[in-house]
Design an enzyme around this catalytic site. Structure first.
Site, PDB file in Angstrom:
ATOM      1  N   LEU A  23       0.811  -1.210   0.000  1.00  0.00           N
ATOM      2  CA  LEU A  23       0.000   0.000   0.000  1.00  0.00           C
ATOM      3  C   LEU A  23       0.845   1.261   0.000  1.00  0.00           C
ATOM      4  O   LEU A  23       0.560   2.206  -0.736  1.00  0.00           O
ATOM      5  CB  LEU A  23      -0.917   0.005   1.229  1.00  0.00           C
ATOM      6  CG  LEU A  23      -2.196  -0.815   1.143  1.00  0.00           C
ATOM      7  CD1 LEU A  23      -2.832  -0.939   2.517  1.00  0.00           C
ATOM      8  CD2 LEU A  23      -3.172  -0.181   0.166  1.00  0.00           C
ATOM      9  N   ASP A  42      10.933   3.569   4.527  1.00  0.00           N
ATOM     10  CA  ASP A  42      10.705   2.157   4.816  1.00  0.00           C
ATOM     11  C   ASP A  42      11.894   1.648   5.620  1.00  0.00           C
ATOM     12  O   ASP A  42      13.040   2.040   5.379  1.00  0.00           O
ATOM     13  CB  ASP A  42      10.559   1.341   3.528  1.00  0.00           C
ATOM     14  CG  ASP A  42       9.815   0.036   3.756  1.00  0.00           C
ATOM     15  OD1 ASP A  42       8.607  -0.007   3.478  1.00  0.00           O
ATOM     16  OD2 ASP A  42      10.436  -0.933   4.233  1.00  0.00           O
ATOM     17  N   ASP A  79      13.101   3.450  11.329  1.00  0.00           N
ATOM     18  CA  ASP A  79      11.986   2.916  12.096  1.00  0.00           C
ATOM     19  C   ASP A  79      11.168   4.079  12.651  1.00  0.00           C
ATOM     20  O   ASP A  79      11.616   4.780  13.563  1.00  0.00           O
ATOM     21  CB  ASP A  79      12.543   2.047  13.226  1.00  0.00           C
ATOM     22  CG  ASP A  79      11.480   1.502  14.158  1.00  0.00           C
ATOM     23  OD1 ASP A  79      10.278   1.651  13.850  1.00  0.00           O
ATOM     24  OD2 ASP A  79      11.851   0.911  15.202  1.00  0.00           O
ATOM     25  N   ASN A 106       1.682   4.772   7.085  1.00  0.00           N
ATOM     26  CA  ASN A 106       1.272   3.465   6.587  1.00  0.00           C
ATOM     27  C   ASN A 106       2.067   2.320   7.215  1.00  0.00           C
ATOM     28  O   ASN A 106       1.649   1.168   7.168  1.00  0.00           O
ATOM     29  CB  ASN A 106       1.426   3.436   5.061  1.00  0.00           C
ATOM     30  CG  ASN A 106       0.973   2.137   4.447  1.00  0.00           C
ATOM     31  OD1 ASN A 106      -0.214   1.830   4.405  1.00  0.00           O
ATOM     32  ND2 ASN A 106       1.932   1.344   3.985  1.00  0.00           N
ATOM     33  N   TYR A 178      -3.267  -5.722  16.957  1.00  0.00           N
ATOM     34  CA  TYR A 178      -3.471  -4.970  15.717  1.00  0.00           C
ATOM     35  C   TYR A 178      -4.792  -4.198  15.767  1.00  0.00           C
ATOM     36  O   TYR A 178      -4.849  -3.018  15.412  1.00  0.00           O
ATOM     37  CB  TYR A 178      -3.455  -5.950  14.552  1.00  0.00           C
ATOM     38  CG  TYR A 178      -3.597  -5.350  13.176  1.00  0.00           C
ATOM     39  CD1 TYR A 178      -2.531  -4.679  12.577  1.00  0.00           C
ATOM     40  CD2 TYR A 178      -4.785  -5.488  12.456  1.00  0.00           C
ATOM     41  CE1 TYR A 178      -2.659  -4.143  11.299  1.00  0.00           C
ATOM     42  CE2 TYR A 178      -4.909  -4.964  11.173  1.00  0.00           C
ATOM     43  CZ  TYR A 178      -3.844  -4.297  10.606  1.00  0.00           C
ATOM     44  OH  TYR A 178      -3.971  -3.771   9.339  1.00  0.00           O
ATOM     45  N   LYS A 182      -5.126  -0.150  15.669  1.00  0.00           N
ATOM     46  CA  LYS A 182      -5.872   0.507  14.606  1.00  0.00           C
ATOM     47  C   LYS A 182      -7.025   1.343  15.165  1.00  0.00           C
ATOM     48  O   LYS A 182      -7.379   2.389  14.607  1.00  0.00           O
ATOM     49  CB  LYS A 182      -6.386  -0.519  13.608  1.00  0.00           C
ATOM     50  CG  LYS A 182      -5.276  -1.176  12.787  1.00  0.00           C
ATOM     51  CD  LYS A 182      -4.403  -0.152  12.086  1.00  0.00           C
ATOM     52  CE  LYS A 182      -3.425  -0.776  11.107  1.00  0.00           C
ATOM     53  NZ  LYS A 182      -2.547   0.226  10.460  1.00  0.00           N
ATOM     54  N   THR A 212      -1.644  -7.512   0.143  1.00  0.00           N
ATOM     55  CA  THR A 212      -0.236  -7.196   0.331  1.00  0.00           C
ATOM     56  C   THR A 212       0.394  -8.334   1.132  1.00  0.00           C
ATOM     57  O   THR A 212      -0.290  -9.285   1.509  1.00  0.00           O
ATOM     58  CB  THR A 212      -0.053  -5.877   1.108  1.00  0.00           C
ATOM     59  OG1 THR A 212      -0.504  -6.058   2.465  1.00  0.00           O
ATOM     60  CG2 THR A 212      -0.849  -4.740   0.473  1.00  0.00           C
TER      61      THR A 212
END
Length: 317
Positions: A23, A42, A79, A106, A178, A182, A212
């Site tokens: 993404l 990244d 990071d 992201n 997770y 979120k 992904t």
């Protein structure tokens, strides 16, 4: 990457975290296609659980792809859950392009486990990368925008697009870390939207559904079109919404949560009160609560959870 006839992001600069793959890569390419100069962040670890040695290759490859298409891009390997690394990321954007206008958060990892089996490290690591990572970059971007606004004595241009997930809406039984992260990102987004609007900054969150490496097992049973058509779960379905939210056209979109996938965008409303009960006297008794709440939930199946799981026909966990 082909350029559109108009470039709504021309003259603007963007940071996209986790942009080496999936993404984030699609979003970085789309922002560049619309005219933005992009810092491609990244950490480059090969494991979706955050394992393995960091590598500059993923970020460098995407930045090179943008430049080869005629755009502007630099890579940042770091990071975002590290406070100083997040500071350096924002500093790279402002030092290279003179200012930062767009932040797309992201970056994330997965360490799935049922809550009764999850270790402390599995919890902490996911919360750290997703929620703290979003906070860190948002913090330094907001400092930049606030200082610029105060110096100019006028609002500036700022856009934040955060990445949440339907996992927090549906409860995702095997992802308590997770789902919690979120959900926290949505809270961070709405708080940020309120705090920064006077400076000219908007903040919104998306819940993307895409194929992904993070979701390869989730969507393993859904085949890619055999005729060569665009996969309904391709990240390219998500990127245009991010480009729009980053643009001047979205100035009135603030503090919103949007679900996006396969050519569909849905606006999710804030939770609403489904029912209200008032005590007969000054406060409720156990017996009175049992009377009103017991009757209200009498016909509800035990597996029916929070009402938000009805969004888009999601199945309850």
């Amino acid at each position: 990457m082909s350029l559109p006839q108009s470039l709504p992001l021309q003259g603007l600069s963007a940071v996209v975290t986790g942009a080496g793959r999936g993404l984030g890569r699609a979003e970085a390419l789309e922002l560049a296609r619309l005219g933005a100069a992009v810092v491609v962040n990244d950490y480059g670890q090969p494991g979706r659980d955050g394992s393995g040695e960091a590598s500059a290759a993923p970020a460098e490859q995407v930045a090179a792809e943008i430049r080869a298409a005629g755009g502007q891009a630099v890579a940042h390997v770091g990071d975002v859950a590290d406070f100083d690394a997040a500071r350096a990321l924002v500093d790279l954007a402002t030092g290279t392009y003179g200012k930062l206008d767009i932040l797309v958060n992201n970056a994330g990892i997965l360490r799935d486990r049922m809550v009764f089996s999850m270790s402390e490290d599995e919890w902490d690591s996911v919360i750290r990368v997703h929620l703290k990572g979003h906070f860190n970059t948002t913090h330094f971007a907001s400092v930049h925008w606030r200082e610029r606004s105060k110096a100019a004595d006028a609002p500036v241009y700022g856009r934040i697009v955060n990445t949440s997930s339907e996992a927090f809406l549906a409860g995702s039984a095997g992802q308590p870390n997770y789902a919690a992260a979120k959900g926290g990102i949505v809270g961070l987004t709405t708080s940020t939207a309120q705090a920064l609007r006077k400076y000219g900054v908007t903040a919104n969150a998306i819940c993307p559904r895409a194929r992904t490496r993070m979701t390869e097992d989730v969507f393993a049973g859904l085949a890619v079109p055999a005729d060569g058509g665009l996969d309904p779960l391709a990240p390219e379905h998500v990127a245009p919404l991010v480009g729009y939210l980053a643009s001047p056209a979205a100035s009135r979109v603030n503090g919103q949560l949007l679900v996006v996938h396969g050519g569909m965008v849905a606006v999710v409303e804030r939770p609403k009160v489904a029912a209200q009960f008032d005590s007969a006297k000054e406060t409720f008794s156990y017996e009175e609560l049992d009377g009103v709440l017991g009757a209200y939930y009498a016909d509800r199946a035990p597996d029916e959870t929070f009402a938000a799981t009805d969004v888009l026909g999601l199945k309850r966990a």
